[in-house]
Write a protein that holds these residues in place. Structure first.
Motif, PDB file in Angstrom:
ATOM      1  N   ARG A  98       0.845  -1.197   0.000  1.00  0.00           N
ATOM      2  CA  ARG A  98       0.000   0.000   0.000  1.00  0.00           C
ATOM      3  C   ARG A  98       0.877   1.242   0.000  1.00  0.00           C
ATOM      4  O   ARG A  98       1.870   1.310   0.725  1.00  0.00           O
ATOM      5  N   ILE A  99       0.495   2.209  -0.788  1.00  0.00           N
ATOM      6  CA  ILE A  99       1.234   3.466  -0.894  1.00  0.00           C
ATOM      7  C   ILE A  99       0.279   4.623  -0.665  1.00  0.00           C
ATOM      8  O   ILE A  99      -0.772   4.683  -1.292  1.00  0.00           O
ATOM      9  N   GLU A 100       0.635   5.518   0.226  1.00  0.00           N
ATOM     10  CA  GLU A 100      -0.200   6.705   0.417  1.00  0.00           C
ATOM     11  C   GLU A 100       0.643   7.944   0.178  1.00  0.00           C
ATOM     12  O   GLU A 100       1.832   7.969   0.486  1.00  0.00           O
ATOM     13  N   ASP A 101      -0.002   8.966  -0.326  1.00  0.00           N
ATOM     14  CA  ASP A 101       0.709  10.235  -0.471  1.00  0.00           C
ATOM     15  C   ASP A 101       0.901  10.857   0.899  1.00  0.00           C
ATOM     16  O   ASP A 101       0.061  10.715   1.780  1.00  0.00           O
ATOM     17  N   TYR A 102       1.990  11.560   1.029  1.00  0.00           N
ATOM     18  CA  TYR A 102       2.254  12.261   2.279  1.00  0.00           C
ATOM     19  C   TYR A 102       2.666  13.688   1.931  1.00  0.00           C
ATOM     20  O   TYR A 102       3.688  13.907   1.285  1.00  0.00           O
ATOM     21  N   ILE A 103       1.834  14.619   2.313  1.00  0.00           N
ATOM     22  CA  ILE A 103       2.102  16.022   1.999  1.00  0.00           C
ATOM     23  C   ILE A 103       2.482  16.750   3.270  1.00  0.00           C
ATOM     24  O   ILE A 103       1.792  16.625   4.283  1.00  0.00           O
ATOM     25  N   ASP A 104       3.581  17.457   3.239  1.00  0.00           N
ATOM     26  CA  ASP A 104       4.080  18.096   4.447  1.00  0.00           C
ATOM     27  C   ASP A 104       4.990  19.255   4.057  1.00  0.00           C
ATOM     28  O   ASP A 104       6.181  19.068   3.813  1.00  0.00           O
ATOM     29  N   GLU A 105       4.410  20.422   4.002  1.00  0.00           N
ATOM     30  CA  GLU A 105       5.155  21.620   3.606  1.00  0.00           C
ATOM     31  C   GLU A 105       6.354  21.857   4.512  1.00  0.00           C
ATOM     32  O   GLU A 105       7.412  22.281   4.079  1.00  0.00           O
ATOM     33  N   GLU A 106       6.136  21.532   5.790  1.00  0.00           N
ATOM     34  CA  GLU A 106       7.172  21.821   6.778  1.00  0.00           C
ATOM     35  C   GLU A 106       8.447  21.033   6.488  1.00  0.00           C
ATOM     36  O   GLU A 106       9.553  21.579   6.519  1.00  0.00           O
ATOM     37  N   VAL A 107       8.285  19.760   6.188  1.00  0.00           N
ATOM     38  CA  VAL A 107       9.477  18.950   5.919  1.00  0.00           C
ATOM     39  C   VAL A 107      10.135  19.383   4.604  1.00  0.00           C
ATOM     40  O   VAL A 107      11.361  19.368   4.484  1.00  0.00           O
TER      41      VAL A 107
END
Lengths: 137, 137
Positions: A98-107
């Motif tokens: 399983r693959i999920e997107d991970y959005i994180d402006e901070e990183v």
DNA sequence: GTTCCTGCAAAGTATTTGCAGGAAT
DNA sequence: ATTCCTGCAAATACTTTGCAGGAAC
């Protein structure tokens, strides 16, 4: 993704706004799961839209080339696809595939800042993608 | 990688220390370039060591399973392999298909610290791998 | 009308499997 | 002696290609 936007995007890239391509991109966005070619075809079948394997492969290759889609590869064989959107990363569980997107402006900012300071000799960075490996619970 | 160490590692994993496996792991470490199966076989051929394709594939799969090797996949078709060593990242140039290891303790610490604070709901992180995409000059 | 898309079947490439003989434990 | 490795050829899996008809521009 809006159909009209998509058509415009196709034309901007010199591609005809044919039903096959439209439905493929729509399938990928709706499926969300970074589908394989097989999953894309199955999804379209359920929708009563017949489309041949060869056409799907041809369309996918063109769309990747035009940067409308992106290949996602894991250690498994089948290539998966996603619609290109904002800069994002992946959560990946090898066991369930399983693959999920991970959005994180901070990183993003942290890494950007870090690599602006710390140059890598002989390499020009264009993009940084993180793969966060672990398990969903 | 030392031959005796390697033999021990094989035995610890219930694998026989057969020449085929030894030469494959040695080829991968010596080649450095995250070689494809073809490149591994060619390298061994130059070394006057004959080994069949099937044997290489079988050995590679076992070694990946035992975590002595790791698959590295790009958007291209052929699977590449690397010897598992310390935690590292990849510099990748899509144009030349060249991949280099990137080791940076500092960035590891930054990310570790960041994700210790910022939990991802429903996901247990095991490892973080960065892919730095760009161009070598 | 021209250019590009679509589908089918055939071909191509990467990888896996079955089995018989051979080597490591 | 037993277990596992090796090689060959055949099989499978995924993806690409050629060509003829059809749809978008």
């Amino acid at each position: 993704m809006d159909t009209e936007d998509l058509k415009l995007r196709f034309r901007k890239n010199g591609l005809k706004a044919v039903p096959g391509r439209l439905s493929i991109v729509k399938a990928i966005t709706e499926l969300k799961n970074h589908p394989t070619v097989e999953e894309i075809i199955d999804f379209l079948k359920t929708d009563n839209k017949h489309i041949s394997t060869a056409t799907v492969y041809k369309a996918l290759n063109i769309l990747v080339e035009k940067k409308i889609l992106k290949k996602v590869r894991t250690e498994k064989d089948k290539t998966r696809y996603e619609a290109v959107q904002e800069h994002h990363h992946h959560l990946y569980c090898p066991e369930s595939e399983r693959i999920e997107d991970y959005i994180d402006e901070e990183v993003n900012e942290i890494l950007e800042k870090y690599f602006r300071k710390k140059k890598i000799p002989g390499f020009k960075i264009e993009q940084i993608e993180i793969q966060i490996i672990g398990r969903f619970r």
